[in-house]
Motif scaffolding. Sequence first.
Motif, PDB file in Angstrom:
ATOM      1  N   HIS A 167       0.844  -1.208   0.000  1.00 50.89           N
ATOM      2  CA  HIS A 167       0.000   0.000   0.000  1.00 50.89           C
ATOM      3  C   HIS A 167       0.877   1.255   0.000  1.00 50.89           C
ATOM      4  N   SER A 168       1.960   1.180  -0.765  1.00 61.47           N
ATOM      5  CA  SER A 168       3.007   2.213  -0.767  1.00 61.47           C
ATOM      6  C   SER A 168       2.463   3.636  -0.921  1.00 61.47           C
ATOM      7  N   ARG A 169       2.765   4.454   0.080  1.00 58.35           N
ATOM      8  CA  ARG A 169       2.374   5.877  -0.028  1.00 58.35           C
ATOM      9  C   ARG A 169       3.300   6.596  -0.991  1.00 58.35           C
ATOM     10  N   ILE A 170       4.528   6.065  -1.137  1.00 53.76           N
ATOM     11  CA  ILE A 170       5.462   6.739  -2.060  1.00 53.76           C
ATOM     12  C   ILE A 170       5.024   6.491  -3.500  1.00 53.76           C
ATOM     13  N   ALA A 171       4.611   5.248  -3.810  1.00 56.70           N
ATOM     14  CA  ALA A 171       4.107   4.973  -5.168  1.00 56.70           C
ATOM     15  C   ALA A 171       2.879   5.840  -5.445  1.00 56.70           C
ATOM     16  N   ARG A 172       2.043   6.027  -4.426  1.00 55.96           N
ATOM     17  CA  ARG A 172       0.841   6.863  -4.604  1.00 55.96           C
ATOM     18  C   ARG A 172       1.254   8.322  -4.816  1.00 55.96           C
ATOM     19  N   ALA A 173       2.230   8.783  -4.010  1.00 61.59           N
ATOM     20  CA  ALA A 173       2.676  10.181  -4.154  1.00 61.59           C
ATOM     21  C   ALA A 173       3.284  10.411  -5.534  1.00 61.59           C
ATOM     22  N   LEU A 174       3.882   9.371  -6.100  1.00 63.57           N
ATOM     23  CA  LEU A 174       4.480   9.493  -7.433  1.00 63.57           C
ATOM     24  C   LEU A 174       3.438   9.315  -8.540  1.00 63.57           C
ATOM     25  N   GLY A 175       2.228   8.949  -8.151  1.00 63.73           N
ATOM     26  CA  GLY A 175       1.120   8.853  -9.111  1.00 63.73           C
ATOM     27  C   GLY A 175       1.168   7.636 -10.003  1.00 63.73           C
ATOM     28  N   VAL A 176       1.835   6.536  -9.536  1.00 66.07           N
ATOM     29  CA  VAL A 176       2.004   5.382 -10.427  1.00 66.07           C
ATOM     30  C   VAL A 176       1.282   4.121  -9.934  1.00 66.07           C
ATOM     31  N   GLN A 177       0.607   4.204  -8.793  1.00 69.36           N
ATOM     32  CA  GLN A 177      -0.030   3.002  -8.232  1.00 69.36           C
ATOM     33  C   GLN A 177      -1.424   2.792  -8.818  1.00 69.36           C
ATOM     34  N   ARG A 178      -1.711   1.556  -9.234  1.00 65.69           N
ATOM     35  CA  ARG A 178      -3.025   1.226  -9.809  1.00 65.69           C
ATOM     36  C   ARG A 178      -3.551  -0.048  -9.147  1.00 65.69           C
ATOM     37  N   PRO A 179      -4.859  -0.144  -8.881  1.00 68.77           N
ATOM     38  CA  PRO A 179      -5.403  -1.411  -8.363  1.00 68.77           C
ATOM     39  C   PRO A 179      -5.473  -2.446  -9.483  1.00 68.77           C
ATOM     40  N   VAL A 180      -5.669  -3.686  -9.119  1.00 67.39           N
ATOM     41  CA  VAL A 180      -5.892  -4.754 -10.108  1.00 67.39           C
ATOM     42  C   VAL A 180      -7.327  -5.223  -9.882  1.00 67.39           C
ATOM     43  N   PRO A 181      -8.300  -4.604 -10.582  1.00 71.76           N
ATOM     44  CA  PRO A 181      -9.707  -4.787 -10.192  1.00 71.76           C
ATOM     45  C   PRO A 181     -10.188  -6.229 -10.272  1.00 71.76           C
ATOM     46  N   TRP A 182      -9.637  -7.044 -11.175  1.00 74.64           N
ATOM     47  CA  TRP A 182     -10.164  -8.408 -11.310  1.00 74.64           C
ATOM     48  C   TRP A 182      -9.681  -9.327 -10.183  1.00 74.64           C
ATOM     49  N   LEU A 183      -8.778  -8.814  -9.323  1.00 75.49           N
ATOM     50  CA  LEU A 183      -8.243  -9.664  -8.259  1.00 75.49           C
ATOM     51  C   LEU A 183      -8.367  -8.920  -6.926  1.00 75.49           C
ATOM     52  N   ASP A 184      -9.602  -8.682  -6.505  1.00 69.68           N
ATOM     53  CA  ASP A 184      -9.830  -7.850  -5.329  1.00 69.68           C
ATOM     54  C   ASP A 184      -9.949  -8.754  -4.104  1.00 69.68           C
ATOM     55  N   GLN A 185      -8.786  -9.102  -3.520  1.00 65.88           N
ATOM     56  CA  GLN A 185      -8.794 -10.090  -2.446  1.00 65.88           C
ATOM     57  C   GLN A 185      -8.412  -9.501  -1.098  1.00 65.88           C
ATOM     58  N   PHE A 186      -8.653 -10.320  -0.096  1.00 64.47           N
ATOM     59  CA  PHE A 186      -8.430  -9.933   1.292  1.00 64.47           C
ATOM     60  C   PHE A 186      -7.840 -11.155   1.993  1.00 64.47           C
ATOM     61  N   ALA A 187      -6.896 -10.961   2.908  1.00 66.50           N
ATOM     62  CA  ALA A 187      -6.300 -12.105   3.611  1.00 66.50           C
ATOM     63  C   ALA A 187      -6.441 -11.944   5.117  1.00 66.50           C
ATOM     64  N   LEU A 188      -6.639 -13.070   5.790  1.00 69.90           N
ATOM     65  CA  LEU A 188      -6.612 -13.119   7.252  1.00 69.90           C
ATOM     66  C   LEU A 188      -5.477 -14.045   7.652  1.00 69.90           C
ATOM     67  N   VAL A 189      -4.675 -13.655   8.638  1.00 67.26           N
ATOM     68  CA  VAL A 189      -3.552 -14.498   9.046  1.00 67.26           C
ATOM     69  C   VAL A 189      -3.526 -14.629  10.573  1.00 67.26           C
ATOM     70  N   ALA A 190      -3.061 -15.792  11.038  1.00 69.54           N
ATOM     71  CA  ALA A 190      -2.868 -16.008  12.487  1.00 69.54           C
ATOM     72  C   ALA A 190      -1.944 -17.205  12.678  1.00 69.54           C
TER      73      ALA A 190
END
Length: 410
Positions: A167-190
Amino acid sequence: MRCDVLVVGAGPAGSALAARLAADGFSVLLADKKAFPRDKPCGEFLSPECAPYLDALGATDAVAALGPRLVRGMRLHGYGVEAAGRFRGLLPRGATAEHGIGIRRARFDAVLVDAAVRAGARWLPRHEFVGLRRGDDGRISGATLRGPDGAPIECEARWVVGADGVHSRIARALGVQRPVPWLDQFALVAHFAEVEAQPLAEVHLFPGGFFAATTVDAGLFSVNLVVPRRTLRQRAAPDWDAFVAGHFDRAPAFGQRLAAARRTTPWRGIGPLAFRTTAQTFAGAALVGDACGYLDPLTGEGIYFALFGARALGDALHGALHSPAQATAAMAAYTASRRREIAPRLAASAALQRALRHPWLVRGFLAAAARWPALADLVVTLTGDTVHPRELWRPSFWRAFRAAAPATAP
Ligand SMILES: Cc1cc2nc3c(=O)[nH]c(=O)nc-3n(C[C@H](O)[C@H](O)[C@H](O)COP(=O)(O)OP(=O)(O)OC[C@H]3O[C@@H](n4cnc5c(N)ncnc54)[C@H](O)[C@@H]3O)c2cc1C
């Protein structure tokens, strides 16, 4: 503050890069918003190809002292079928390791930060990236950090590296970050205790998601559940144990593995998981590791990508810092090496994700791999990074594959 290189983010990518450049004699600041040791949601499986990178960092003994568990391959379950693949058997020329390792990220990442500090990097825990600074010519000339007391800290740097994760804030600040809409996943770990340790990591596939698990140091069982983010909206109760258990009917073999287990850490969630970036190098800045983009944890290659990227960017920055006139060429070499080494693996991972959407394909593949273990070895070796997808085009690889096939056992 002034330095040659400001590295933001002390995961494997940032720490490995900071260690390399500090050892080369450059002044390096390594900043992370967290105090270490810190947890990172992860399957905690290091693929076999990570070993030479840890060696180069001088971290092999320190990692071994943490008591990692050897992971000799992967057991794949799905739709009532099971196949087991091992890393041995199909090792290509020059391959070094027959096994990966399972190790808790909190402890592993702290070892890499130590390696960076020992090499001479200045370590700034609890320093959060806030924004980029630019010179009059538009070139990035540093960053503003927020220190532990909340006060802003201006940092001048010849190069700023964004190693700040998916979730890089630097990539966002540089304006180059894009989501991958077809792979909208979530993970739980323990982590869980009281699960029988096995020498193979395991993946349990079901429609729309999977469980992945590895035994790590201290005999703990590191469990991941990955599902589409929309399933969160359908969640009835705010009880994560119940949410996870609700998937056992689709992965009964995994439910049985956890039947007598005791959870030792809280469930931690992360999502969305998939991003890409449209550029990784800039005048005065670069991205490395997950900050460049990430797809999916199924193949467990992220730590290898981070270590590989750190080495390649380290080579490029070494050249750019020594002779700034060569910076453009050095950064182009970094981009090219990422394209050569990482892009084909991401393409393979994307193809795998798409294939998983067809249960008949998964069942058919697992049934074939159960009958012919060399096929399972091949998949596991490809995703364990010991074989690059380009090897598949070489007749010599297939000769070795045929020779190894009879020697492999389920
Ligand atoms: C559920 C899941 C399971 C996975 N399982 C595996 C696996 O088994 N094997 C494998 O190889 N890979 C796995 N991965 C991928 C792997 O975790 C990542 O690819 C790897 O951690 C990338 O390393 P990194 O150094 O780029 O980023 P990270 O390890 O994410 O480190 C980024 C660092 O940046 C810091 N940071 C973030 N924002 C800021 C800020 N604004 N200011 C300062 N610091 C900041 C964070 O605190 C963090 O320490 C998994 C990923 C997920 C989500």
